[in-house]
Design a protein around this motif. Structure first.
Motif, PDB file in Angstrom:
ATOM      1  N   HIS A 232      -8.636   1.591  -3.025  1.00  0.00           N
ATOM      2  CA  HIS A 232      -8.490   0.300  -3.705  1.00  0.00           C
ATOM      3  C   HIS A 232      -9.781  -0.496  -3.568  1.00  0.00           C
ATOM      4  O   HIS A 232     -10.721  -0.074  -2.886  1.00  0.00           O
ATOM      5  CB  HIS A 232      -7.310  -0.463  -3.108  1.00  0.00           C
ATOM      6  CG  HIS A 232      -6.046   0.324  -3.093  1.00  0.00           C
ATOM      7  ND1 HIS A 232      -5.355   0.659  -4.238  1.00  0.00           N
ATOM      8  CD2 HIS A 232      -5.355   0.876  -2.049  1.00  0.00           C
ATOM      9  CE1 HIS A 232      -4.279   1.364  -3.920  1.00  0.00           C
ATOM     10  NE2 HIS A 232      -4.270   1.521  -2.593  1.00  0.00           N
TER      11      HIS A 232
ATOM     12  N   LYS B 107      -3.763   2.429  -8.262  1.00  0.00           N
ATOM     13  CA  LYS B 107      -4.884   1.728  -7.642  1.00  0.00           C
ATOM     14  C   LYS B 107      -4.779   0.239  -7.954  1.00  0.00           C
ATOM     15  O   LYS B 107      -4.284  -0.145  -9.018  1.00  0.00           O
ATOM     16  CB  LYS B 107      -6.219   2.290  -8.134  1.00  0.00           C
ATOM     17  CG  LYS B 107      -6.390   3.782  -7.894  1.00  0.00           C
ATOM     18  CD  LYS B 107      -6.237   4.132  -6.423  1.00  0.00           C
ATOM     19  CE  LYS B 107      -6.334   5.639  -6.201  1.00  0.00           C
ATOM     20  NZ  LYS B 107      -6.065   6.022  -4.796  1.00  0.00           N
TER      21      LYS B 107
ATOM     22  N   ARG C 157      -7.893  -0.159   5.606  1.00  0.00           N
ATOM     23  CA  ARG C 157      -6.955   0.757   4.955  1.00  0.00           C
ATOM     24  C   ARG C 157      -7.026   0.626   3.435  1.00  0.00           C
ATOM     25  O   ARG C 157      -6.947   1.624   2.714  1.00  0.00           O
ATOM     26  CB  ARG C 157      -5.521   0.496   5.449  1.00  0.00           C
ATOM     27  CG  ARG C 157      -4.514   1.439   4.806  1.00  0.00           C
ATOM     28  CD  ARG C 157      -3.076   1.161   5.197  1.00  0.00           C
ATOM     29  NE  ARG C 157      -2.177   1.970   4.388  1.00  0.00           N
ATOM     30  CZ  ARG C 157      -0.858   1.868   4.397  1.00  0.00           C
ATOM     31  NH1 ARG C 157      -0.249   0.978   5.184  1.00  0.00           N
ATOM     32  NH2 ARG C 157      -0.124   2.641   3.602  1.00  0.00           N
TER      33      ARG C 157
ATOM     34  N   LEU D 255       0.828  -1.212   0.000  1.00  0.00           N
ATOM     35  CA  LEU D 255       0.000   0.000   0.000  1.00  0.00           C
ATOM     36  C   LEU D 255       0.860   1.259   0.000  1.00  0.00           C
ATOM     37  O   LEU D 255       0.529   2.247  -0.677  1.00  0.00           O
ATOM     38  CB  LEU D 255      -0.932  -0.009   1.215  1.00  0.00           C
ATOM     39  CG  LEU D 255      -2.060  -1.041   1.171  1.00  0.00           C
ATOM     40  CD1 LEU D 255      -2.776  -1.124   2.524  1.00  0.00           C
ATOM     41  CD2 LEU D 255      -3.053  -0.720   0.059  1.00  0.00           C
ATOM     42  N   ASP D 256       1.963   1.233   0.708  1.00  0.00           N
ATOM     43  CA  ASP D 256       2.862   2.390   0.719  1.00  0.00           C
ATOM     44  C   ASP D 256       3.404   2.674  -0.677  1.00  0.00           C
ATOM     45  O   ASP D 256       3.454   3.837  -1.124  1.00  0.00           O
ATOM     46  CB  ASP D 256       4.015   2.150   1.685  1.00  0.00           C
ATOM     47  CG  ASP D 256       3.579   2.135   3.142  1.00  0.00           C
ATOM     48  OD1 ASP D 256       2.465   2.624   3.431  1.00  0.00           O
ATOM     49  OD2 ASP D 256       4.360   1.625   3.989  1.00  0.00           O
TER      50      ASP D 256
ATOM     51  N   ALA E 171      -9.954   2.591   2.383  1.00  0.00           N
ATOM     52  CA  ALA E 171      -9.772   4.018   2.653  1.00  0.00           C
ATOM     53  C   ALA E 171      -8.865   4.685   1.636  1.00  0.00           C
ATOM     54  O   ALA E 171      -9.008   5.890   1.357  1.00  0.00           O
ATOM     55  CB  ALA E 171      -9.213   4.200   4.061  1.00  0.00           C
ATOM     56  N   GLU E 172      -7.936   3.932   1.057  1.00  0.00           N
ATOM     57  CA  GLU E 172      -6.992   4.503   0.098  1.00  0.00           C
ATOM     58  C   GLU E 172      -7.438   4.325  -1.349  1.00  0.00           C
ATOM     59  O   GLU E 172      -6.648   4.526  -2.283  1.00  0.00           O
ATOM     60  CB  GLU E 172      -5.599   3.919   0.331  1.00  0.00           C
ATOM     61  CG  GLU E 172      -5.056   4.302   1.720  1.00  0.00           C
ATOM     62  CD  GLU E 172      -3.641   3.846   1.973  1.00  0.00           C
ATOM     63  OE1 GLU E 172      -2.998   3.295   1.037  1.00  0.00           O
ATOM     64  OE2 GLU E 172      -3.153   4.018   3.099  1.00  0.00           O
TER      65      GLU E 172
ATOM     66  N   ALA F 206       0.753   4.070  -3.056  1.00  0.00           N
ATOM     67  CA  ALA F 206       0.452   5.469  -2.750  1.00  0.00           C
ATOM     68  C   ALA F 206       1.493   6.406  -3.358  1.00  0.00           C
ATOM     69  O   ALA F 206       1.169   7.516  -3.810  1.00  0.00           O
ATOM     70  CB  ALA F 206       0.383   5.658  -1.239  1.00  0.00           C
TER      71      ALA F 206
END
Length: 328
Positions: A194, A169, A188, A160-161, A191-192, A164
């Motif tokens: 995906h 995506k 998470r 995820l890092d 929220a990001e 970002a």
């Protein structure tokens, strides 16, 4: 007086007879030692021979050879009975031992009474191939759909890092058990920006050999587990069969739950840890516009996947690829 003369041959016979009679009388009167009399023969005669010392009928008695212990003897046959179970046959099988295949058991089917209908046996799972597996991005053109299987796991946060950093995506196909264990990671992901995909409760393989009811449970229960971990009833658009083992049967199960079957076009086999460069080269050589890339953020050590992603993300951007979701 004139003596009558006996002829010589007769005289010899008479003398022999007298001698014989005299000897017999002497033996009867005295009994010669060492020479069994008729009474002695009867007293010392062996008992009536048994079957073991008698030869063939009418033959001379013979002494049978004594068998060596353990040889030539037979144990009397015991009456028929159910044998007692031995310790080896009653010991429970190890729950971790692999079952030994055995020949199929043939069961006699009793004849049905006239006018009755035989019960229908359970039908085996259908192995017909699926026809609606999705393998393309939603937008088409020079886009790519990144998908990650078997999470969430320890590497999910690192993935995820990286995503970002490049504004990428991705779609995460999650194991139900893992989602239940790591709800914060599931939350998470959403929220990001995906998306989530159902990857069964515990990754059974091969999927198509499982009974229909088990396949239903694997897909439906995983969907509920992922939704519960995420909260707020997220939309789960896709499901992915373990190992891509899609059939018409499990495709229909997913469709009945409102999900489409999600495949892929590029598989760098990162789960096998072939080396970072092998993963990178596989994606670079096989990706085409609109392709779906399969990688893993769970199910084991994913350090090679993370390292390969560090190279692939900038390469994709340099090649002019935009990040998209699979078609739905």
């Amino acid at each position: 007086m004139v003596k009558s003369r006996i002829p010589a041959p007769r005289r010899s016979l008479l003398l022999g007879a007298s001698a014989l009679l005299g000897t017999s009388a002497l033996l009867v009167a005295c009994g010669a030692q060492g020479s069994p009399s008729a009474a002695g023969d009867a007293a010392h005669r062996p008992a009536v021979p048994s079957a073991s010392t008698t030869g063939a009928a009418g033959g001379t008695p013979s002494v049978a050879a004594r068998p060596t212990p353990g040889e030539g003897t037979e144990t009397p046959t015991a009456p028929d009975r159910t044998p007692e179970p031995s310790a080896s046959s009653t010991a429970p099988a190890s729950p971790h031992a692999s079952p030994t295949p055995s020949a199929p058991r043939t069961t006699a089917v009793p004849s049905q009474p006239s006018g009755s209908t035989a019960a229908t046996p359970p039908q085996p799972s259908s192995h017909a191939p699926a026809t609606g597996v999705l393998r393309h991005t939603a937008s088409g053109g020079r886009t790519v759909a990144l998908t990650f299987d078997d999470g969430p796991g320890p590497a999910t946060g690192q993935v995820l890092d990286l995503l970002a950093q490049y504004g990428a995506k991705a779609t995460f196909c999650e194991i139900g058990d893992n989602a239940k264990t790591r709800p914060a990671a599931v939350q998470r992901i959403l929220a990001e920006g995906h998306r989530l995909c159902d990857h069964t409760v515990d990754h059974p393989q091969p999927m198509h050999t499982r009974p229909h009811e088990q396949q239903v449970a694997e897909i439906a229960d995983a969907k509920s587990m992922i939704e519960n971990a995420a909260g707020n009833s997220p939309t789960i658009t896709w499901w992915r069969a373990p190992g891509g083992d899609f059939t018409a049967e499990n495709e229909r199960i997913g469709a009945d739950l409102g999900m489409k079957s999600l495949g892929w076009t590029v598989d760098p086999r990162d789960w096998s840890r072939p080396g970072v460069q092998a993963i990178v080269s596989n994606v670079q050589q096989n990706l085409r516009p609109g392709g779906v890339v399969l990688m893993h953020d769970g199910g084991g050590d994913r350090s090679q996947t993370v390292a390969a992603l560090k190279q692939l993300l900038p390469w994709l951007v340099a090649q002019g690829y935009a990040f998209d979701f699979p078609q739905s």
